[in-house]
Design a protein around this motif. Structure first.
Motif, PDB file in Angstrom:
ATOM      1  N   GLY A   1      51.202 144.467  69.710  1.00  0.00           N
ATOM      2  CA  GLY A   1      49.849 143.947  69.468  1.00  0.00           C
ATOM      3  C   GLY A   1      49.333 143.002  70.543  1.00  0.00           C
ATOM      4  N   PHE A   2      50.013 142.924  71.709  1.00  0.00           N
ATOM      5  CA  PHE A   2      49.526 142.042  72.775  1.00  0.00           C
ATOM      6  C   PHE A   2      48.141 142.510  73.259  1.00  0.00           C
ATOM      7  N   ASP A   3      47.925 143.833  73.176  1.00  0.00           N
ATOM      8  CA  ASP A   3      46.634 144.382  73.643  1.00  0.00           C
ATOM      9  C   ASP A   3      45.465 143.823  72.829  1.00  0.00           C
TER      10      ASP A   3
ATOM     11  N   TYR B   1      46.345 139.595  83.582  1.00  0.00           N
ATOM     12  CA  TYR B   1      47.514 139.248  82.766  1.00  0.00           C
ATOM     13  C   TYR B   1      48.763 139.842  83.385  1.00  0.00           C
ATOM     14  N   THR B   2      49.874 139.106  83.314  1.00  0.00           N
ATOM     15  CA  THR B   2      51.156 139.705  83.664  1.00  0.00           C
ATOM     16  C   THR B   2      52.063 139.615  82.439  1.00  0.00           C
ATOM     17  N   LEU B   3      52.818 140.683  82.232  1.00  0.00           N
ATOM     18  CA  LEU B   3      53.656 140.784  81.040  1.00  0.00           C
ATOM     19  C   LEU B   3      55.032 141.326  81.409  1.00  0.00           C
ATOM     20  N   GLY B   4      56.050 140.795  80.752  1.00  0.00           N
ATOM     21  CA  GLY B   4      57.383 141.357  80.905  1.00  0.00           C
ATOM     22  C   GLY B   4      57.477 142.708  80.228  1.00  0.00           C
ATOM     23  N   ALA B   5      56.681 142.911  79.205  1.00  0.00           N
ATOM     24  CA  ALA B   5      56.722 144.149  78.420  1.00  0.00           C
ATOM     25  C   ALA B   5      56.098 145.309  79.185  1.00  0.00           C
ATOM     26  N   THR B   6      56.541 146.505  78.841  1.00  0.00           N
ATOM     27  CA  THR B   6      55.870 147.699  79.361  1.00  0.00           C
ATOM     28  C   THR B   6      54.540 147.847  78.611  1.00  0.00           C
TER      29      THR B   6
ATOM     30  N   PRO C   1      52.923 128.692  85.313  1.00  0.00           N
ATOM     31  CA  PRO C   1      53.569 127.529  85.927  1.00  0.00           C
ATOM     32  C   PRO C   1      54.143 127.842  87.306  1.00  0.00           C
ATOM     33  N   ARG C   2      54.289 129.127  87.611  1.00  0.00           N
ATOM     34  CA  ARG C   2      54.914 129.493  88.886  1.00  0.00           C
ATOM     35  C   ARG C   2      53.832 129.810  89.920  1.00  0.00           C
ATOM     36  N   LYS C   3      53.974 129.178  91.085  1.00  0.00           N
ATOM     37  CA  LYS C   3      52.908 129.275  92.091  1.00  0.00           C
ATOM     38  C   LYS C   3      53.093 130.406  93.075  1.00  0.00           C
ATOM     39  N   LYS C   4      54.221 131.115  92.988  1.00  0.00           N
ATOM     40  CA  LYS C   4      54.434 132.191  93.962  1.00  0.00           C
ATOM     41  C   LYS C   4      54.858 133.494  93.292  1.00  0.00           C
ATOM     42  N   TRP C   5      54.744 133.551  91.998  1.00  0.00           N
ATOM     43  CA  TRP C   5      55.264 134.729  91.328  1.00  0.00           C
ATOM     44  C   TRP C   5      54.169 135.725  90.959  1.00  0.00           C
ATOM     45  N   ASN C   6      54.397 136.447  89.877  1.00  0.00           N
ATOM     46  CA  ASN C   6      53.540 137.601  89.588  1.00  0.00           C
ATOM     47  C   ASN C   6      52.059 137.246  89.426  1.00  0.00           C
ATOM     48  N   THR C   7      51.788 136.298  88.523  1.00  0.00           N
ATOM     49  CA  THR C   7      50.382 135.976  88.242  1.00  0.00           C
ATOM     50  C   THR C   7      49.723 135.386  89.483  1.00  0.00           C
ATOM     51  N   ALA C   8      50.433 134.451  90.126  1.00  0.00           N
ATOM     52  CA  ALA C   8      49.878 133.804  91.325  1.00  0.00           C
ATOM     53  C   ALA C   8      49.545 134.851  92.386  1.00  0.00           C
ATOM     54  N   THR C   9      50.457 135.799  92.595  1.00  0.00           N
ATOM     55  CA  THR C   9      50.243 136.826  93.627  1.00  0.00           C
ATOM     56  C   THR C   9      48.990 137.640  93.325  1.00  0.00           C
TER      57      THR C   9
ATOM     58  N   SER D   1      46.895 134.748  83.774  1.00  0.00           N
ATOM     59  CA  SER D   1      47.936 134.111  82.949  1.00  0.00           C
ATOM     60  C   SER D   1      49.046 135.111  82.637  1.00  0.00           C
ATOM     61  N   PRO D   2      50.271 134.608  82.593  1.00  0.00           N
ATOM     62  CA  PRO D   2      51.324 135.439  81.998  1.00  0.00           C
ATOM     63  C   PRO D   2      51.107 135.476  80.490  1.00  0.00           C
ATOM     64  N   ILE D   3      51.682 136.467  79.849  1.00  0.00           N
ATOM     65  CA  ILE D   3      51.694 136.485  78.384  1.00  0.00           C
ATOM     66  C   ILE D   3      52.972 135.785  77.936  1.00  0.00           C
ATOM     67  N   TYR D   4      52.790 134.732  77.140  1.00  0.00           N
ATOM     68  CA  TYR D   4      53.910 133.988  76.542  1.00  0.00           C
ATOM     69  C   TYR D   4      53.818 134.167  75.026  1.00  0.00           C
ATOM     70  N   PHE D   5      54.818 134.757  74.435  1.00  0.00           N
ATOM     71  CA  PHE D   5      54.826 134.994  72.991  1.00  0.00           C
ATOM     72  C   PHE D   5      53.512 135.617  72.500  1.00  0.00           C
ATOM     73  N   GLY D   6      53.098 136.642  73.219  1.00  0.00           N
ATOM     74  CA  GLY D   6      51.946 137.435  72.784  1.00  0.00           C
ATOM     75  C   GLY D   6      50.586 136.852  73.110  1.00  0.00           C
ATOM     76  N   SER D   7      50.554 135.715  73.801  1.00  0.00           N
ATOM     77  CA  SER D   7      49.276 135.048  74.059  1.00  0.00           C
ATOM     78  C   SER D   7      49.260 134.549  75.509  1.00  0.00           C
TER      79      SER D   7
ATOM     80  N   ASP E   1      55.641 145.019  82.803  1.00  0.00           N
ATOM     81  CA  ASP E   1      57.049 145.209  83.166  1.00  0.00           C
ATOM     82  C   ASP E   1      57.404 144.410  84.426  1.00  0.00           C
ATOM     83  N   THR E   2      56.922 143.183  84.494  1.00  0.00           N
ATOM     84  CA  THR E   2      57.063 142.386  85.723  1.00  0.00           C
ATOM     85  C   THR E   2      58.507 141.960  85.978  1.00  0.00           C
ATOM     86  N   TYR E   3      58.749 141.674  87.215  1.00  0.00           N
ATOM     87  CA  TYR E   3      60.050 141.166  87.666  1.00  0.00           C
ATOM     88  C   TYR E   3      60.058 139.669  87.372  1.00  0.00           C
ATOM     89  N   GLN E   4      60.957 139.234  86.468  1.00  0.00           N
ATOM     90  CA  GLN E   4      60.836 137.866  85.946  1.00  0.00           C
ATOM     91  C   GLN E   4      61.747 136.847  86.628  1.00  0.00           C
ATOM     92  N   PHE E   5      62.939 137.293  87.018  1.00  0.00           N
ATOM     93  CA  PHE E   5      63.934 136.350  87.557  1.00  0.00           C
ATOM     94  C   PHE E   5      64.208 136.626  89.031  1.00  0.00           C
TER      95      PHE E   5
HETATM   96  C1  LIG Z   1      58.120 131.262  77.593  1.00  0.00           C
HETATM   97  C2  LIG Z   1      57.945 132.720  77.939  1.00  0.00           C
HETATM   98  C3  LIG Z   1      57.464 133.601  76.984  1.00  0.00           C
HETATM   99  C4  LIG Z   1      57.231 134.940  77.305  1.00  0.00           C
HETATM  100  N1  LIG Z   1      56.721 135.772  76.354  1.00  0.00           N
HETATM  101  C5  LIG Z   1      56.423 137.047  76.679  1.00  0.00           C
HETATM  102  C6  LIG Z   1      55.806 137.916  75.718  1.00  0.00           C
HETATM  103  O1  LIG Z   1      55.556 137.556  74.569  1.00  0.00           O
HETATM  104  N2  LIG Z   1      55.521 139.187  76.104  1.00  0.00           N
HETATM  105  C7  LIG Z   1      55.771 139.655  77.369  1.00  0.00           C
HETATM  106  O2  LIG Z   1      55.469 140.810  77.657  1.00  0.00           O
HETATM  107  N3  LIG Z   1      56.354 138.830  78.311  1.00  0.00           N
HETATM  108  C8  LIG Z   1      56.655 137.558  77.992  1.00  0.00           C
HETATM  109  N4  LIG Z   1      57.212 136.719  78.943  1.00  0.00           N
HETATM  110  C9  LIG Z   1      57.406 137.238  80.321  1.00  0.00           C
HETATM  111  C10 LIG Z   1      56.243 136.867  81.245  1.00  0.00           C
HETATM  112  O3  LIG Z   1      55.004 137.113  80.650  1.00  0.00           O
HETATM  113  C11 LIG Z   1      56.299 137.676  82.534  1.00  0.00           C
HETATM  114  O4  LIG Z   1      57.553 137.578  83.138  1.00  0.00           O
HETATM  115  C12 LIG Z   1      55.206 137.205  83.500  1.00  0.00           C
HETATM  116  O5  LIG Z   1      54.983 138.162  84.498  1.00  0.00           O
HETATM  117  C13 LIG Z   1      55.558 135.863  84.154  1.00  0.00           C
HETATM  118  O6  LIG Z   1      54.518 135.451  84.990  1.00  0.00           O
HETATM  119  P1  LIG Z   1      54.798 134.659  86.355  1.00  0.00           P
HETATM  120  O7  LIG Z   1      55.653 135.539  87.203  1.00  0.00           O
HETATM  121  O8  LIG Z   1      53.455 134.399  86.933  1.00  0.00           O
HETATM  122  O9  LIG Z   1      55.496 133.401  85.965  1.00  0.00           O
HETATM  123  C14 LIG Z   1      57.495 135.391  78.628  1.00  0.00           C
HETATM  124  C15 LIG Z   1      58.005 134.492  79.582  1.00  0.00           C
HETATM  125  C16 LIG Z   1      58.232 133.186  79.250  1.00  0.00           C
HETATM  126  C17 LIG Z   1      58.789 132.234  80.297  1.00  0.00           C
END
Ligand SMILES: Cc1cc2nc3c(=O)[nH]c(=O)nc-3n(C[C@H](O)[C@H](O)[C@H](O)COP(=O)(O)O)c2cc1C
Length: 216
Positions: free
Chosen positions: A143-145, A130-135, A10-18, A87-93, A169-173
């Motif tokens: 099991g995201f892999d 894919y971008t993920l908050g997780a390491t 949903p974010r147009k200037k963040w991790n995935t978009a970049t 795509s970012p990973i949201y709840f493992g998907s 381990d992306t920068y989220q906020f």
């Molecule tokens: C609703 C939601 C669910 C998320 N679930 C996960 C998750 O299951 N695993 C993970 O590693 N990161 C999770 N994250 C973190 C994002 O995947 C991560 O910050 C990603 O880089 C965001 O992408 P963006 O910067 O393009 O928006 C979640 C973030 C949100 C907003």
């Protein structure tokens, strides 16, 4: 040579978009024409199980019959030489929007044969970023892999080729001091952002260029 980027964040200037933009820049750097779509700008739904795409002698056999905001994007993706999804990973998907896009793109092309086959008959190169908050370690533990590997298998089966790039381990906020998220170490996140994310951007750029070169 046409390269298409599809951003499912949903974010147009963040991790995935970049990263998707870097991959597209890489493709353009070696001569591809490129177009980038943001799924959250579009009004559409996932597969509605109408099975028009599977109906024998039907006019939509092998194609999604639903007409909505995704229809022109599906057409362009079906005509592209290089397809880069992100795509970012949201709840493992992947995000809900990316999942809906994938249903509409892949289901019509996939045949219900044993083994499953594909109606896609052009030579293309594809990648999923894919971008993920997780390491990386946490992603494996949770099991995201497996989800990521399944998507790669699906893309290889339907489109013939695919590769995966993960940025962990992306920068989220924008400002960690303004959100309640005690499980994150803001300094560590900033360090990864400064030291690792640029390397991922470089990998994305090189990948985009390589996908184009591989088709020549
Ligand atoms: C609703 C939601 C669910 C998320 N679930 C996960 C998750 O299951 N695993 C993970 O590693 N990161 C999770 N994250 C973190 C994002 O995947 C991560 O910050 C990603 O880089 C965001 O992408 P963006 O910067 O393009 O928006 C979640 C973030 C949100 C907003």
């Amino acid at each position: 040579m046409k390269a298409i980027g599809v951003n499912g964040s949903p974010r147009k200037k963040w991790n995935t978009a970049t990263l998707v933009e870097k991959a597209i820049e890489g493709a353009v750097s070696v001569g591809a024409k490129a177009e980038l779509f943001y799924l959250y700008d579009l009004n559409y739904k996932g597969c509605i199980s109408c099975f028009a795409c599977k109906t024998k002698n039907g006019k939509s056999y092998g194609k999604c019959a639903v007409e909505d905001g995704l229809t022109p994007v599906l057409k362009k993706v079906n005509e592209a030489d290089v397809i880069i999804l992100g795509s970012p990973i949201y709840f493992g998907s992947v995000t809900g929007e990316m999942r809906s896009f994938m249903e509409r793109l892949f289901f019509p092309l996939m045949t219900y044969t044993d083994p499953p086959g594909s109606l896609f008959c052009r030579k293309v190169r594809t990648a999923f970023i894919y971008t993920l908050g997780a390491t990386e370690e946490m992603a494996r533990e949770r099991g995201f892999d497996k989800h990521i590997a399944l998507n790669e298998m699906l893309m290889k089966m339907v489109l013939g080729a695919s590769e995966t790039l993960c940025s962990y381990d992306t920068y989220q906020f924008e400002d960690y001091s303004k959100v309640y998220a005690p499980r994150f170490d803001a300094n560590q996140k900033a360090k990864v952002r400064a030291e690792v994310f640029p390397i991922d951007c470089e990998k994305a750029f090189k990948m985009g260029a390589r996908l184009v070169r591989e088709l020549r």
